[in-house]
Design an enzyme around this catalytic site. Structure first.
Site, PDB file in Angstrom:
ATOM      1  N   SER A 146      81.096  49.992  54.407  1.00  0.00           N
ATOM      2  CA  SER A 146      82.073  49.821  53.323  1.00  0.00           C
ATOM      3  C   SER A 146      82.712  48.441  53.241  1.00  0.00           C
ATOM      4  CB  SER A 146      83.180  50.880  53.438  1.00  0.00           C
ATOM      5  OG  SER A 146      82.715  52.128  52.977  1.00  0.00           O
ATOM      6  N   SER A 180      89.358  53.315  51.039  1.00  0.00           N
ATOM      7  CA  SER A 180      87.914  53.022  50.948  1.00  0.00           C
ATOM      8  C   SER A 180      87.208  53.979  49.992  1.00  0.00           C
ATOM      9  CB  SER A 180      87.263  53.094  52.344  1.00  0.00           C
ATOM     10  OG  SER A 180      86.014  52.451  52.352  1.00  0.00           O
ATOM     11  N   LYS A 189      82.594  46.656  49.964  1.00  0.00           N
ATOM     12  CA  LYS A 189      83.592  46.758  48.888  1.00  0.00           C
ATOM     13  C   LYS A 189      84.404  45.465  48.709  1.00  0.00           C
ATOM     14  CE  LYS A 189      83.681  51.728  49.393  1.00  0.00           C
ATOM     15  NZ  LYS A 189      84.085  52.803  50.302  1.00  0.00           N
ATOM     16  N   LYS A 233      89.226  44.750  55.644  1.00  0.00           N
ATOM     17  CA  LYS A 233      88.495  45.965  55.250  1.00  0.00           C
ATOM     18  C   LYS A 233      87.716  46.554  56.412  1.00  0.00           C
ATOM     19  CE  LYS A 233      87.063  49.036  52.299  1.00  0.00           C
ATOM     20  NZ  LYS A 233      86.934  49.989  53.429  1.00  0.00           N
TER      21      LYS A 233
END
Length: 305
Positions: A63, A124, A66, A241
């Site tokens: 992820s 997320s 992203k 992140k």
């Protein structure tokens, strides 16, 4: 699947490890040991490398993908962050089908692009990623728009000189196995994204409460918690992140500011990602706070990533 801890390696000033770990003379005498299969740390102001461990080796990124999703959205011409986007059932179905992390966006709700960025980066939300790809891609069908958006992600990677990065998804759930980056490329991407004030505001937020208009004209309250436990745990942490996947393992892109110095780093496939990130930041700042860091816990029921 259990991930083996990488062998600990200590490097003295100026020494280069077989894996490419490099200690800068400006740093402490020894680079920190860490469990990451790949890691990188840079100075945000100059882009100068501070530490690298297999920094140019391609790996899945889960992820942390992203970051590029947000980067593409923020680079749109005449972007209106208050533009309303209607949540489609397809976004919820996708999350259910993939067993993906979610912001639990409700069908028919009208949320702003700004809210979608929070939904993307804090819990997320793969549903939020889908909504952004569908909104900012071009084409007559949802499939075409998503393909177009992923194309924009790859073009942006090329524009930024990320020669070892490729995307086949808007959220890191790879469809072909061609969703990869390197620690160095990912750190460079994060540095680019952090130039946007909106991005910086989003990724440093531990918790946000947002209000959306429902399909019947009512108001829905969304509460999202940031999966990045370094925030509120490591002094000066400002992002960025998390990511976790079967192939990728636990990943983290992180940033911290102390005084006038901001550092950005990456650990990929690291079972001790938050602690190792803190150790790398300490190395860059010349401090020793990771050993006493108390890691923030997420509330029961909050998304984990």
């Amino acid at each position: 699947m259990r991930i083996r801890r990488a062998a600990a390696v200590v490097v003295t000033v100026g020494a280069v490890l077989a894996g490419g770990a490099l200690a800068s003379p400006a740093q402490a005498a020894t680079a920190p040991t860490n469990s990451a299969k790949g890691a990188y740390l840079l100075d945000n102001a100059s882009g100068t490398q501070i530490y690298s461990k297999y920094g140019n080796t391609r790996r899945p990124m889960a992820s942390t993908t992203k970051i590029m999703t947000a980067r593409v959205v923020l680079s749109q011409t005449n972007l209106d962050l208050d533009r309303k986007v209607t949540i489609r059932q397809a976004y919820r179905d996708y999350v259910t089908q993939k067993g993906a992390s979610t912001a639990d966006l409700k069908t028919g709700d009208k949320v702003t692009v700004r809210q979608l960025l929070y939904a993307l980066m804090l819990p997320s939300g793969c549903d939020a990623a889908y909504a952004l790809a569908d909104t900012f891609g071009s084409g007559d069908t949802r499939t075409a728009r998503v393909k177009s958006f992923i194309g924009k992600m790859n073009k942006k990677a090329a524009d930024l000189g990320l020669t070892n990065t490729k995307f086949d998804s808007f959220d890191g759930i790879s469809t072909t196995g061609n969703n990869y980056t390197t620690p160095k490329d990912l750190a460079k991407l994060a540095r680019s994204a952090m130039k946007y004030s909106t991005f910086r505001a989003v990724v440093k937020t531990q918790k946000t409460v947002r209000y959306a208009t429902t399909s019947t004209g009512g108001t829905r309250t969304y509460t999202w918690y940031n999966t990045n436990k370094l925030l509120g745990s490591y002094s000066g942490a400002v992002g960025v992140k998390t990511g976790t996947g079967t192939a990728a393992g636990p990943c983290l892109v992180f940033a911290a500011t102390r005084g006038d110095k901001t550092l950005i780093g990456v650990v990929l496939n690291d079972t001790n990602r938050f602690t190792d990130a803190a150790k790398l930041l300490d190395y860059g700042f010349g401090t020793n706070t990771a050993s006493t860091m108390q890691l923030r816990t997420l509330p029961s029921g909050a998304q984990q990533d």
